[in-house]
Design an enzyme around this catalytic site. Structure first.
Site, PDB file in Angstrom:
ATOM      1  CB  SER A 155      42.316   9.190 -20.841  1.00 44.41           C
ATOM      2  OG  SER A 155      43.076   9.001 -19.534  1.00 44.41           O
ATOM      3  CE  LYS A 200      45.071   6.002 -18.987  1.00 47.76           C
ATOM      4  NZ  LYS A 200      44.454   7.025 -18.151  1.00 47.76           N
ATOM      5  CB  SER A 260      41.741   9.840 -17.021  1.00 50.54           C
ATOM      6  OG  SER A 260      41.480  10.780 -17.794  1.00 50.54           O
TER       7      SER A 260
END
Lengths: 491, 101
Positions: free
Chosen positions: A159, A84, A183
Site C-alpha cells: 500500500s 505516507k 506494504s
C-alpha cells in the site's frame, strides 16, 4: 554518524545531509529543487496527496540557520522526506486515502514524524496509499491511483505505493511507509527501490493510523541500503506512547552496512520461490550466488509452515482491522452522514466513507470474529503464527538470514487484479510471514525482468536482527545487476 | 454457513454487526468474495493445533506503567474543531436511547 564521503557506498540522502552540514548546498536549495521536481512530475505519477511547499521551505530555512550558527543540524540535515498519508502530521491533512478522513487535520504528530524533524529532515509531503493501507497496488485510494515511474501504465505496488514511486522517480531521496503484510517491501520491489520492515515493536506506532495493530510497523523506503539503515536508525527507539515498543538500545545499523557477509549462513527459502515468476526466481538464485561469491555459506532451506502464512494473514489482519476501524463512526472526526438515530448515522457514514476494499476487509474480519467462528478462524490463525515463529526459529538454528522473492511478479498493469481480491492478495504471499512472526525483512532491487521492470530480492532475519539484515542487503546491493532508468525521473 | 456458501442474509447479518449500510448488490458481491477467502481459510481452520499456544503479539513484552505525573494532553479546542458536530464542548450525536436493540 556515518560519513558517506569516507565510505564508497551509495547514499544519496546521507550525501545531501553531509553537504547541508557543510553549508553547501543550503537546505533551502535542496528542498526547493525537490519541490520543483514534485511539481513537474507528480501530475503523471500522483505519488503525493499533499505537498507542503511553505512549511518545507520554512523547515529548510531553520536548518540553514542552525548550520550558520554552528549548531548541530542532524543526521538527516536538510533531507527532503515524504511521509505516507497514514502517519499523523499536526495541522496537515492525514487522509489514509479515505473519504471518511477527508479534511481531517490531526492535533498531533506521529512519533516518527517528530523523530524525522529532530534529525533535521524536512517533510515535503504526504504520499498516496491504498485506503487505510489495505491493498497491494495503491489502486484502492479514494483519490485515484499512483503510477509506477518505470511504466506509468503499471501499478507501483502498495500500500505504500506513493512513497515508493516518489523515491524511485527521484522526487525525494527517502520516504516513510508502513508495512502490515508487505506494504513497504512489495511496492519497493515493484518500483526498484529499497524497502525495509523493522522488527515489530522497534519503531513507535504512535500516530500511525491503526490497520492491524499486532502486525503494523513503520519503516524506510530509500534508493540505497545505507540510506535505509540511516533512516531506520533515526526512527527506531522506545516510545512511552506506544505500549508495544521494545526497550532496545540504538540499533546503529548504518555503521554496520560495510561488514560484509564472509562466513554468514544464508538459507534460500523454497517457499519464497515456489510459484513466483521464473524471471523473479532467477534473480533470487543469482542473488544467492552473489552472496556465496562474497563468502557466505548458502544452503537451500524449507519452512513448509510458511505456506499457511497467507490464509492466516487474511484472517488476522481483517479481524484486527474490523476492530480498529470501528472508531470511524461519524462522532469525533471525519465524515458524518446525518440520520435520525446514532446507529443509522454510524451505518450511513461508514457506507459513504469507506471504499470497496475496506468494506470487504471489515466484512471478512467481522465474520471471522463473530459468534461461533472466533475459534475456527481468528483463534486458529493466531496459533498458526506460533507455528510459523517456531518453524522460523528452527530454520535460524542453521542460517543467519533467509533469502527469497519479495513478490511473485514484477509490476502488473493498472486494473489487472481489481476484480479478483484473492489474486491481489497473492501479491503478499512472500511478505506476510515476516509480519506474522514480527521479524525484520528488507527488499533490495536486483536487476529487472525481460521487460525491464525491477525485481526485488528479499532478505529475512530473526527478531532484532536488523544489523545482519542490512549487512546482507548491502552485499546484495554491491553486486546487483543494474536497473534501467525509470521513465519518469527527476534530473 | 462455515466453509460453505454465504447467503445474502448471512452477509446482511455481518454488515449489521459492522455498522455498514450495504446495497443488495454489494451484499451479493461480498458474500461471493468472502466465500473465496474462507475457502483458503479452511486449511487454517482444519489444522490440528492441539497444544499450540496462540500468538497475540509476536514478541514477549513486559507490561510497563509510566510514572504517574501530570503532563499536557491534546488541546480541547483543537480536538473539537475536527468533530462533525459539537455542543457545549462535547461531541454532539443523534439520539441513542429508544433504538431497536
Amino acid at each position: 554518524m556515518t560519513d558517506p564521503s569516507t565510505s564508497g557506498r551509495a547514499a544519496p540522502a546521507l550525501g545531501i545531509a553531509a553537504g547541508v552540514r557543510r553549508g553547501d548546498p543550503s537546505a533551502a536549495a535542496v528542498v526547493q529543487r525537490h519541490l520543483e521536481a514534485i511539481d513537474e512530475h507528480d501530475g503523471v505519477l500522483h505519488a503525493f496527496l499533499t505537498v507542503l511547499h511553505d512549511s518545507a521551505l520554512a523547515e529548510a530555512a531553520e536548518i540553514d540557520r542552525r548550520v550558520a550558527a554552528g549548531e548541530a543540524a542532524g543526521a538527516l540535515a536538510g533531507v527532503p522526506v515524504a511521509v505516507k498519508d497514514n502517519l499523523c502530521t499536526r495541522g496537515v491533512p492525514t487522509t489514509c486515502s479515505s473519504r471518511i478522513l477527508e479534511g481531517w487535520r490531526p492535533p498531533y504528530d506521529a512519533t516518527v514524524v517528530e523523530k524525522l524533524r529532530a534529525a533535521g529532515a524536512v517533510v515535503v509531503g504526504k504520499t498516496n496509499l491504498d485506503e487505510f493501507a489495505m491493498g497491494s497496488s495503491t489502486e484502492n485510494s479514494a483519490f485515484g491511483p499512483t503510477r509506477n515511474p518505470h511504466d506509468p501504465e503499471r501499478v507501483p505496488g502498495g500500500s505504500s505505493g506513493g512513497s515508493a514511486a516518489a523515491v524511485a522517480a527521484g522526487l525525494v531521496p527517502m520516504a516513510l511507509g508502513s508495512d502490515t503484510g508487505g506494504s513497504i517491501r512489495q511496492p519497493a520491489a515493484l518500483c526498484g527501490v529499497v524497502g525495509m520492515k523493522p522488527t515489530y515493536g522497534t519503531v513507535s506506532r504512535y500516530g500511525l493510523v491503526a490497520f492491524a495493530s499486532s502486525l503494523d510497523q513503520v519503516g524506510p523506503i530509500t534508493r540505497s541500503v545505507l540510506d535505509a539503515a540511516a533512516l531506520f536508525d533515526v526512527i527506531a527507539g522506545d516510545d512511552p506512547r506506544d505500549s508495544t515498543c521494545l526497550e532496545r538500545p540504538s540499533p546503529r545499523c548504518a555503521e554496520r552496512c560495510d561488514q560484509g557477509v564472509d562466513g554468514l549462513r544464508v538459507g534460500v527459502l523454497a517457499e519464497l520461490l515456489d510459484g513466483v515468476d521464473p524471471a523473479v526466481g532467477a534473480r533470487v538464485r543469482q542473488a544467492a550466488e552473489v552472496l556465496a561469491a562474497a563468502g557466505a555459506h548458502v544452503e537451500e532451506r524449507s519452512v513448509p509452515e510458511l505456506r499457511l502464512g497467507l490464509p492466516a494473514y487474511y484472517l488476522v489482519a481483517p479481524a484486527e482491522a474490523s476492530s480498529n476501524l470501528a472508531r470511524y463512526d461519524g462522532v469525533r472526526y471525519g465524515l458524518r452522514v446525518e440520520a435520525d438515530t446514532a446507529e443509522a448515522m454510524n451505518s450511513a457514514t461508514r457506507a459513504a466513507g469507506f471504499g470497496p476494499e475496506v468494506k470487504r476487509r471489515i466484512m471478512l474480519g467481522t465474520y471471522a470474529l463473530s459468534a461461533g467462528y472466533y475459534d475456527a478462524y481468528y483463534g486458529q490463525a493466531q496459533k498458526v503464527r506460533t507455528l510459523i515463529i517456531d518453524a522460523l526459529a528452527a530454520a535460524y538454528q542453521h542460517a543467519d538470514v533467509l533469502l527469497g522473492a519479495t513478490t511473485p511478479t514484477t509490476a502488473f498493469a493498472l486494473g489487472a487484479k481489481v476484480d479478483d481480491p484473492w489474486a491481489m492478495y497473492l501479491s503478499d504471499v512472500c511478505t506476510v510471514p515476516s509480519n506474522l512472526a514480527g521479524h525484520p525483512a528488507i527488499s533490495v532491487p536486483f536487476g529487472t525482468d525481460d521487460g525491464l521492470l525491477p525485481v526485488g530480492v528479499q532478505v529475512l532475519a530473526p527478531a532484532l536482527g536488523e544489523a545482519v539484515l542490512f549487512r546482507a542487503a548491502a552485499a546484495l546491493e554491491d553486486a546487483a545487476p543494474a536497473l534501467s532508468a525509470p521513465r519518469v525521473l527527476a534530473r | 454457513m462455515a466453509g460453505g456458501r454465504l447467503t445474502r442474509a448471512d452477509a446482511a447479518y455481518v454488515a449489521r454487526l459492522a455498522r455498514i449500510d450495504l446495497t443488495d448488490e454489494e451484499l451479493d458481491t461480498y458474500a461471493q468474495q468472502l466465500a473465496v477467502v474462507l475457502e483458503h481459510a479452511a486449511q487454517v481452520a482444519a489444522l490440528d493445533t492441539r497444544g499450540v499456544e496462540p500468538t497475540a503479539h509476536p514478541l514477549p513484552l513486559r507490561n510497563v506503567l509510566r510514572a504517574d505525573e501530570p503532563g499536557p494532553s491534546l488541546d480541547r479546542a483543537e480536538v473539537l474543531a475536527q468533530a462533525p458536530a459539537v455542543e457545549d464542548n462535547r461531541f454532539r450525536v443523534p439520539p441513542i436511547l429508544g433504538e431497536a436493540p
